[in-house]
Design a protein around this motif. Structure first.
Motif, PDB file in Angstrom:
ATOM      1  N   GLN A   1       0.819  -1.195   0.000  1.00 62.07           N
ATOM      2  CA  GLN A   1       0.000   0.000   0.000  1.00 62.07           C
ATOM      3  C   GLN A   1       0.862   1.256   0.000  1.00 62.07           C
ATOM      4  N   ASN A   2       1.932   1.263   0.771  1.00 60.87           N
ATOM      5  CA  ASN A   2       2.807   2.430   0.834  1.00 60.87           C
ATOM      6  C   ASN A   2       3.500   2.679  -0.493  1.00 60.87           C
ATOM      7  N   SER A   3       3.973   1.657  -1.170  1.00 59.29           N
ATOM      8  CA  SER A   3       4.693   1.852  -2.424  1.00 59.29           C
ATOM      9  C   SER A   3       3.759   2.395  -3.502  1.00 59.29           C
ATOM     10  N   GLU A   4       2.507   2.000  -3.507  1.00 57.03           N
ATOM     11  CA  GLU A   4       1.568   2.516  -4.488  1.00 57.03           C
ATOM     12  C   GLU A   4       1.331   4.006  -4.276  1.00 57.03           C
ATOM     13  N   VAL A   5       1.213   4.437  -3.069  1.00 52.24           N
ATOM     14  CA  VAL A   5       1.009   5.847  -2.768  1.00 52.24           C
ATOM     15  C   VAL A   5       2.245   6.639  -3.179  1.00 52.24           C
ATOM     16  N   TYR A   6       3.429   6.116  -2.918  1.00 49.20           N
ATOM     17  CA  TYR A   6       4.682   6.782  -3.242  1.00 49.20           C
ATOM     18  C   TYR A   6       4.800   7.026  -4.746  1.00 49.20           C
ATOM     19  N   VAL A   7       4.473   6.019  -5.555  1.00 47.72           N
ATOM     20  CA  VAL A   7       4.564   6.162  -7.005  1.00 47.72           C
ATOM     21  C   VAL A   7       3.602   7.237  -7.497  1.00 47.72           C
ATOM     22  N   ASN A   8       2.398   7.276  -6.970  1.00 53.61           N
ATOM     23  CA  ASN A   8       1.424   8.267  -7.409  1.00 53.61           C
ATOM     24  C   ASN A   8       1.863   9.683  -7.058  1.00 53.61           C
ATOM     25  N   VAL A   9       2.503   9.868  -5.923  1.00 56.27           N
ATOM     26  CA  VAL A   9       2.984  11.191  -5.539  1.00 56.27           C
ATOM     27  C   VAL A   9       4.092  11.642  -6.479  1.00 56.27           C
ATOM     28  N   ILE A  10       5.013  10.762  -6.826  1.00 55.44           N
ATOM     29  CA  ILE A  10       6.118  11.125  -7.717  1.00 55.44           C
ATOM     30  C   ILE A  10       5.613  11.460  -9.115  1.00 55.44           C
ATOM     31  N   ASP A  11       4.592  10.781  -9.589  1.00 57.22           N
ATOM     32  CA  ASP A  11       4.084  11.031 -10.930  1.00 57.22           C
ATOM     33  C   ASP A  11       3.548  12.443 -11.095  1.00 57.22           C
ATOM     34  N   THR A  12       3.264  13.118 -10.000  1.00 61.27           N
ATOM     35  CA  THR A  12       2.746  14.481 -10.095  1.00 61.27           C
ATOM     36  C   THR A  12       3.848  15.534 -10.016  1.00 61.27           C
ATOM     37  N   LEU A  13       5.094  15.142  -9.881  1.00 58.20           N
ATOM     38  CA  LEU A  13       6.206  16.099  -9.817  1.00 58.20           C
ATOM     39  C   LEU A  13       6.297  16.843 -11.150  1.00 58.20           C
ATOM     40  N   HIS A  14       6.168  18.150 -11.125  1.00 54.38           N
ATOM     41  CA  HIS A  14       6.197  18.979 -12.335  1.00 54.38           C
ATOM     42  C   HIS A  14       7.643  19.273 -12.738  1.00 54.38           C
ATOM     43  N   ILE A  15       7.925  19.117 -14.022  1.00 46.86           N
ATOM     44  CA  ILE A  15       9.262  19.378 -14.552  1.00 46.86           C
ATOM     45  C   ILE A  15       9.182  20.564 -15.502  1.00 46.86           C
ATOM     46  N   ALA A  16       9.934  21.608 -15.194  1.00 46.43           N
ATOM     47  CA  ALA A  16       9.945  22.811 -16.025  1.00 46.43           C
ATOM     48  C   ALA A  16      10.759  22.579 -17.294  1.00 46.43           C
ATOM     49  N   ASN A  17      10.511  23.413 -18.291  1.00 46.75           N
ATOM     50  CA  ASN A  17      11.315  23.347 -19.508  1.00 46.75           C
ATOM     51  C   ASN A  17      12.744  23.771 -19.193  1.00 46.75           C
ATOM     52  N   PRO A  18      13.727  23.107 -19.795  1.00 49.54           N
ATOM     53  CA  PRO A  18      15.124  23.465 -19.520  1.00 49.54           C
ATOM     54  C   PRO A  18      15.441  24.889 -19.971  1.00 49.54           C
ATOM     55  N   ILE A  19      16.270  25.566 -19.191  1.00 51.59           N
ATOM     56  CA  ILE A  19      16.674  26.927 -19.552  1.00 51.59           C
ATOM     57  C   ILE A  19      18.115  26.972 -20.047  1.00 51.59           C
ATOM     58  N   ASN A  20      18.777  25.833 -20.071  1.00 52.46           N
ATOM     59  CA  ASN A  20      20.190  25.778 -20.453  1.00 52.46           C
ATOM     60  C   ASN A  20      20.386  25.223 -21.869  1.00 52.46           C
ATOM     61  N   LEU A  21      19.430  25.463 -22.757  1.00 49.73           N
ATOM     62  CA  LEU A  21      19.504  24.897 -24.101  1.00 49.73           C
ATOM     63  C   LEU A  21      20.361  25.728 -25.040  1.00 49.73           C
ATOM     64  N   LYS A  22      21.130  25.036 -25.868  1.00 49.30           N
ATOM     65  CA  LYS A  22      21.867  25.679 -26.942  1.00 49.30           C
ATOM     66  C   LYS A  22      20.902  25.890 -28.113  1.00 49.30           C
ATOM     67  N   PRO A  23      21.268  26.758 -29.058  1.00 48.29           N
ATOM     68  CA  PRO A  23      20.401  26.924 -30.236  1.00 48.29           C
ATOM     69  C   PRO A  23      20.277  25.608 -31.006  1.00 48.29           C
ATOM     70  N   SER A  24      19.124  25.422 -31.598  1.00 42.61           N
ATOM     71  CA  SER A  24      18.872  24.203 -32.367  1.00 42.61           C
ATOM     72  C   SER A  24      19.695  24.212 -33.646  1.00 42.61           C
ATOM     73  N   ILE A  25      20.349  23.110 -33.930  1.00 35.88           N
ATOM     74  CA  ILE A  25      21.171  22.991 -35.133  1.00 35.88           C
ATOM     75  C   ILE A  25      20.529  21.946 -36.035  1.00 35.88           C
ATOM     76  N   LYS A  26      20.136  22.378 -37.213  1.00 30.99           N
ATOM     77  CA  LYS A  26      19.552  21.460 -38.186  1.00 30.99           C
ATOM     78  C   LYS A  26      20.659  20.928 -39.083  1.00 30.99           C
ATOM     79  N   LEU A  27      20.433  19.744 -39.588  1.00 28.77           N
ATOM     80  CA  LEU A  27      21.417  19.137 -40.468  1.00 28.77           C
ATOM     81  C   LEU A  27      21.393  19.803 -41.839  1.00 28.77           C
TER      82      LEU A  27
END
Length: 196
Positions: free
Chosen positions: A28-54
């Motif tokens: 029961q505890n492990s199921e609750v733990y997984v559900n809590v982690i799934d809601t962790l919000h991840i922001a867009n990265p701010i350390n991106l280099k410019p996109s390089i196309k081939l």
């Protein structure tokens, strides 16, 4: 002696029920733990280099390179809003690298001969390393959304370095690449101004 047998039997029954109760609580505890982690919000990265196309020459060289095509799709889809989605996407990287490893063991080259250089291999290794670092961050007991976002940026930057190396392999100078990027930015600005 008869009383001793009854006491031992009673203790065994109590132990059995006690062990079963502990397993139920853990599940029961492990199921609750997984559900809590799934809601962790991840922001867009701010350390991106410019996109390089081939460049056209590099595109032609990789159009039959299945590993590169699959890697590109997976890296393009890696930005995620939650940890649960990111974990699912990272599992696809594991499958991709497992297929590549099996091909290497069977002495089947994943890389076309025209792009098989030490520099390209180093960029591919850098991407794989970033994937493993990201997987480690995601699988921590207390994942940090900021660090995960930063590592997503590092993975995407390693991919941009691979594209840059592929372009350089076909004698596209850095000046030419910068000129192409500036022209693309001008086109994007013009289209965004027209849409407003």
């Amino acid at each position: 002696m008869n009383n001793l047998a009854r006491i031992i039997l009673l203790l065994m029954i109590c132990c059995t029920f006690a062990c079963n109760d502990k397993k139920t609580v853990f599940t029961q505890n492990s199921e609750v733990y997984v559900n809590v982690i799934d809601t962790l919000h991840i922001a867009n990265p701010i350390n991106l280099k410019p996109s390089i196309k081939l460049t056209p020459q590099a595109k032609k060289a990789v159009e039959e390179w299945t590993f590169y095509i699959n890697l590109s799709k997976k890296i393009d889809s890696i930005p995620s809003k939650t940890l649960g989605h990111l974990k699912n996407k990272l599992e696809k990287f594991t499958a991709l690298y497992q297929v590549a490893e099996e091909a290497n063991e069977a002495d089947i080259s994943n890389t076309p001969p025209e792009v098989k250089t030490n520099a390209i291999d180093a960029r591919l290794l850098a991407i794989e390393t970033q994937v493993h670092i990201l997987q480690n961050q995601v699988n921590m007991n207390s994942p940090d959304a900021t660090k995960i976002s930063n590592h997503i940026g590092e993975l995407q930057n390693a991919y941009q370095d691979l594209n840059l190396q592929l372009n350089e392999l076909f004698n596209t100078s850095l000046k030419d690449l910068l000129k192409e990027i500036q022209e693309e930015n001008k086109l994007e600005n013009v289209t965004s101004d027209e849409n407003e």
